[in-house]
Design a protein around this motif. Structure first.
Motif, mmCIF file in Angstrom:
data_model
loop_
_atom_site.group_PDB
_atom_site.id
_atom_site.type_symbol
_atom_site.label_atom_id
_atom_site.label_comp_id
_atom_site.label_asym_id
_atom_site.label_seq_id
_atom_site.Cartn_x
_atom_site.Cartn_y
_atom_site.Cartn_z
ATOM 1 N N PRO A 177 -40.383 -26.404 61.863
ATOM 2 C CA PRO A 177 -39.234 -25.513 61.637
ATOM 3 C C PRO A 177 -38.523 -25.892 60.345
ATOM 4 C CG PRO A 177 -38.763 -27.105 63.369
ATOM 5 C CD PRO A 177 -40.224 -27.246 63.056
ATOM 6 N N GLN A 178 -37.983 -24.881 59.653
ATOM 7 C CA GLN A 178 -37.333 -25.132 58.375
ATOM 8 C C GLN A 178 -35.819 -25.275 58.498
ATOM 9 O OE1 GLN A 178 -38.978 -25.988 55.592
ATOM 10 N NE2 GLN A 178 -40.580 -25.950 57.142
ATOM 11 N N ALA A 179 -35.310 -25.062 59.690
ATOM 12 C CA ALA A 179 -33.892 -25.301 59.964
ATOM 13 C C ALA A 179 -33.765 -25.636 61.439
ATOM 14 C CB ALA A 179 -33.045 -24.079 59.613
ATOM 15 N N ASP A 180 -32.751 -26.399 61.764
ATOM 16 C CA ASP A 180 -32.560 -26.809 63.155
ATOM 17 C C ASP A 180 -31.115 -26.547 63.556
ATOM 18 O OD1 ASP A 180 -32.786 -27.882 65.657
ATOM 19 O OD2 ASP A 180 -32.826 -29.969 65.002
ATOM 20 N N GLU A 181 -30.783 -25.254 63.682
ATOM 21 C CA GLU A 181 -29.449 -24.828 64.112
ATOM 22 C C GLU A 181 -28.359 -25.627 63.391
ATOM 23 O OE1 GLU A 181 -29.613 -22.122 66.045
ATOM 24 O OE2 GLU A 181 -31.769 -22.445 65.905
ATOM 25 N N PRO A 182 -28.192 -25.406 62.068
ATOM 26 C CA PRO A 182 -27.231 -26.210 61.279
ATOM 27 C C PRO A 182 -25.794 -26.135 61.767
ATOM 28 C CG PRO A 182 -28.035 -24.308 60.045
ATOM 29 C CD PRO A 182 -28.897 -24.418 61.245
ATOM 30 N N TYR A 183 -25.447 -25.048 62.475
ATOM 31 C CA TYR A 183 -24.077 -24.921 62.992
ATOM 32 C C TYR A 183 -23.798 -25.914 64.117
ATOM 33 C CZ TYR A 183 -27.001 -21.881 65.875
ATOM 34 O OH TYR A 183 -28.024 -21.376 66.638
ATOM 35 N N ALA A 185 -24.512 -29.197 63.644
ATOM 36 C CA ALA A 185 -24.481 -30.495 62.964
ATOM 37 C C ALA A 185 -23.216 -31.276 63.337
ATOM 38 C CB ALA A 185 -24.541 -30.304 61.456
ATOM 39 N N THR A 186 -23.377 -32.573 63.561
ATOM 40 C CA THR A 186 -22.248 -33.417 63.950
ATOM 41 C C THR A 186 -21.736 -34.287 62.803
ATOM 42 O OG1 THR A 186 -23.819 -35.082 64.754
ATOM 43 C CG2 THR A 186 -22.968 -33.508 66.363
ATOM 44 N N SER A 187 -22.378 -34.180 61.638
ATOM 45 C CA SER A 187 -21.941 -34.936 60.460
ATOM 46 C C SER A 187 -22.584 -34.312 59.232
ATOM 47 C CB SER A 187 -22.344 -36.411 60.572
ATOM 48 O OG SER A 187 -23.770 -36.534 60.517
ATOM 49 N N LEU A 188 -22.083 -34.671 58.055
ATOM 50 C CA LEU A 188 -22.693 -34.176 56.819
ATOM 51 C C LEU A 188 -24.118 -34.705 56.663
ATOM 52 C CD1 LEU A 188 -19.729 -34.445 54.275
ATOM 53 C CD2 LEU A 188 -20.683 -32.372 55.313
ATOM 54 N N GLN A 189 -24.317 -35.960 57.042
ATOM 55 C CA GLN A 189 -25.662 -36.538 56.983
ATOM 56 C C GLN A 189 -26.608 -35.762 57.892
ATOM 57 O OE1 GLN A 189 -25.881 -40.589 58.330
ATOM 58 N NE2 GLN A 189 -27.815 -40.987 57.273
ATOM 59 N N ASP A 190 -26.120 -35.384 59.061
ATOM 60 C CA ASP A 190 -26.917 -34.603 60.003
ATOM 61 C C ASP A 190 -27.177 -33.208 59.447
ATOM 62 O OD1 ASP A 190 -28.196 -33.942 62.455
ATOM 63 O OD2 ASP A 190 -26.341 -33.099 63.245
ATOM 64 N N PHE A 191 -26.157 -32.586 58.862
ATOM 65 C CA PHE A 191 -26.278 -31.225 58.337
ATOM 66 C C PHE A 191 -27.294 -31.154 57.201
ATOM 67 C CE2 PHE A 191 -25.116 -27.817 55.407
ATOM 68 C CZ PHE A 191 -24.944 -26.737 56.254
ATOM 69 N N GLY A 193 -29.412 -33.577 55.995
ATOM 70 C CA GLY A 193 -30.664 -34.323 56.106
ATOM 71 C C GLY A 193 -31.567 -33.907 57.244
ATOM 72 N N ARG A 194 -30.988 -33.325 58.315
ATOM 73 C CA ARG A 194 -31.811 -33.061 59.498
ATOM 74 C C ARG A 194 -31.699 -31.645 60.055
ATOM 75 N NH1 ARG A 194 -30.071 -38.477 60.231
ATOM 76 N NH2 ARG A 194 -28.144 -37.815 61.250
ATOM 77 N N ARG A 195 -30.836 -30.811 59.461
ATOM 78 C CA ARG A 195 -30.656 -29.478 60.054
ATOM 79 C C ARG A 195 -30.770 -28.331 59.065
ATOM 80 N NH1 ARG A 195 -29.120 -29.142 65.284
ATOM 81 N NH2 ARG A 195 -28.412 -31.030 66.324
ATOM 82 N N TRP A 196 -30.235 -28.480 57.859
ATOM 83 C CA TRP A 196 -30.186 -27.354 56.925
ATOM 84 C C TRP A 196 -31.360 -27.406 55.952
ATOM 85 C CZ3 TRP A 196 -28.339 -22.734 56.189
ATOM 86 C CH2 TRP A 196 -28.307 -22.177 54.900
ATOM 87 N N ASN A 197 -32.172 -26.321 55.926
ATOM 88 C CA ASN A 197 -33.212 -26.136 54.909
ATOM 89 C C ASN A 197 -34.043 -27.407 54.722
ATOM 90 O OD1 ASN A 197 -34.622 -24.687 53.062
ATOM 91 N ND2 ASN A 197 -32.913 -24.386 51.653
ATOM 92 N N LEU A 198 -34.782 -27.780 55.740
ATOM 93 C CA LEU A 198 -35.379 -29.106 55.848
ATOM 94 C C LEU A 198 -36.415 -29.429 54.771
ATOM 95 C CD1 LEU A 198 -35.743 -29.282 59.733
ATOM 96 C CD2 LEU A 198 -33.938 -30.209 58.292
ATOM 97 N N MET A 199 -37.023 -28.402 54.157
ATOM 98 C CA MET A 199 -37.993 -28.687 53.110
ATOM 99 C C MET A 199 -37.336 -29.299 51.881
ATOM 100 S SD MET A 199 -40.967 -28.945 51.882
ATOM 101 C CE MET A 199 -41.915 -28.335 53.262
ATOM 102 N N VAL A 200 -36.075 -28.940 51.627
ATOM 103 C CA VAL A 200 -35.392 -29.472 50.442
ATOM 104 C C VAL A 200 -35.221 -30.995 50.526
ATOM 105 C CG1 VAL A 200 -33.246 -29.448 49.114
ATOM 106 C CG2 VAL A 200 -34.267 -27.299 49.885
ATOM 107 N N PRO A 201 -34.640 -31.551 51.602
ATOM 108 C CA PRO A 201 -34.592 -33.020 51.669
ATOM 109 C C PRO A 201 -35.975 -33.661 51.724
ATOM 110 C CG PRO A 201 -33.831 -32.043 53.737
ATOM 111 C CD PRO A 201 -33.916 -30.928 52.737
#
Length: 343
Positions: A177-183, A185-191, A193-201
């Motif tokens: 999956p390329q996103a993991d329900e970014p809304y 996210a419990t922190s900026l690191q989570d948002f 690094g692990r939830r928003w547009n995952l191919m970019v990180p």
């Protein structure tokens, strides 16, 4: 619309030919400087492709897929790193994994699959969103900001879903999956690094974070090098977004996108440093519900302050909505024409 579609076909046929050259010619050159030199003309061409479009959707997706991610992947490929290393087993896979922000799924887990009804709800929300734009003159700037944020998230979600379906049909393999329900996210690191547009990180990690951290460790301790690597990653991401904004409005970058990512880089660095504190881990607890509100709220507010203003001033947001409605009408007209012709 028809002229844009013709340009779209020309650009992507040229991209496929260019990537095929990398697969058949550049792979025969040993990884290093000479392979990089053989790939640089393709990277330069990819930087020009978004200029062939006037459409926000076509120029933006081409800039994101080719000018940014594909170029980073090809440069990493020249160093035997990134998602193109080891070399994909055939040309089709090489083209797909270069062009699109996708990655084959190693260990599919049905529990991690997002239910289809969730996607259906997002489609319904997008339809309501387009309808609400007709009444935007009655809305406050805060409400409009939320709508703009939601619009960009949903457009990206639909675009990546379309790519995922097409690649699955072409390659027949499951994709991560390329996103993991970014809304959620419990922190900026989570948002980021692990939830928003995952191919970019996944691309920026080997391309920026790791080399910067390794260089910094020669002069700094491990924790300081880690934080510098995180900040450098955000800085490069900000520069890439400024480039995409240029493709949107063809104006001199204002630097606001870079400042947005610099701010988030600094805040993420502080967040990581605070989490490493034994005292904080022992005494400070925030419920997931509160941390989600704070995280998403911070992203939305800072987006309204720094990320969206250049897009609003250039009229890109208005064009984004009008193009979406125009595309829907175009598809409807073509469908009814085809239906009437074959009736």
């Amino acid at each position: 619309m028809e002229e844009e579609l013709k340009n779209f076909i020309k650009v992507w046929v040229s991209a496929i030919i260019s990537i095929s050259y990398c697969y058949y010619a550049s792979t025969r050159i040993k990884a290093g400087v000479f392979r990089l030199l053989s790939v640089l003309p393709v990277c330069a061409l990819f930087l020009l492709f978004p200029l062939f479009f006037s459409s926000v959707h076509f120029s933006g997706s081409t800039a994101f897929f080719l000018s940014w991610l594909a170029n980073f992947k090809l440069i990493l490929f020249c160093l035997d790193q990134g998602p193109l290393s080891p070399l994909p087993s055939n040309l089709s896979r090489f083209i797909c994994f270069t062009c699109f922000p996708i990655k084959p799924q190693q260990n599919p887990n049905p529990k991690n699959q997002i239910p289809k009804w969730v996607f259906a709800i997002k489609v319904a929300i997008f339809g309501v969103l387009l309808h609400l734009y007709e009444y935007k003159q009655y809305m406050s700037p805060t409400v409009l900001l939320v709508l703009y944020s939601l619009h960009i998230y949903l457009v990206l979600e639909f675009l990546l879903m379309l790519v995922k379906v097409l690649v699955f049909i072409t390659l027949g393999c499951d994709l991560e999956p390329q996103a993991d329900e970014p809304y959620l996210a419990t922190s900026l690191q989570d948002f980021w690094g692990r939830r928003w547009n995952l191919m970019v990180p996944a691309i920026l990690r080997p391309a920026v974070y790791t080399p910067v951290r390794r260089l910094a460790e020669r002069k700094l301790n491990s924790d300081q090098a880690l934080l510098l690597g995180v900040f450098a990653t955000f800085l490069v991401s900000g520069a890439a977004h400024e480039l995409i904004f240029f493709y949107f409005n063809r104006e001199v970058p204002t630097g606001e996108a870079i400042w947005f990512f610099v701010l988030h880089g600094v805040c993420t660095v502080v967040e990581v440093a605070v989490k490493k504190s034994t005292y904080v881990r022992r005494w400070w607890r925030v419920s997931p519900a509160v941390s989600r509100i704070l995280t998403v709220g911070f992203v939305v507010v800072t987006s309204g302050w720094l990320f969206f203003p250049p897009l609003i001033r250039s009229g890109m947001i208005v064009r984004l909505a009008s193009e979406a409605l125009l595309s829907i009408d175009f598809v409807k007209n073509k469908f009814f024409y085809f239906w009437a012709k074959n009736l």
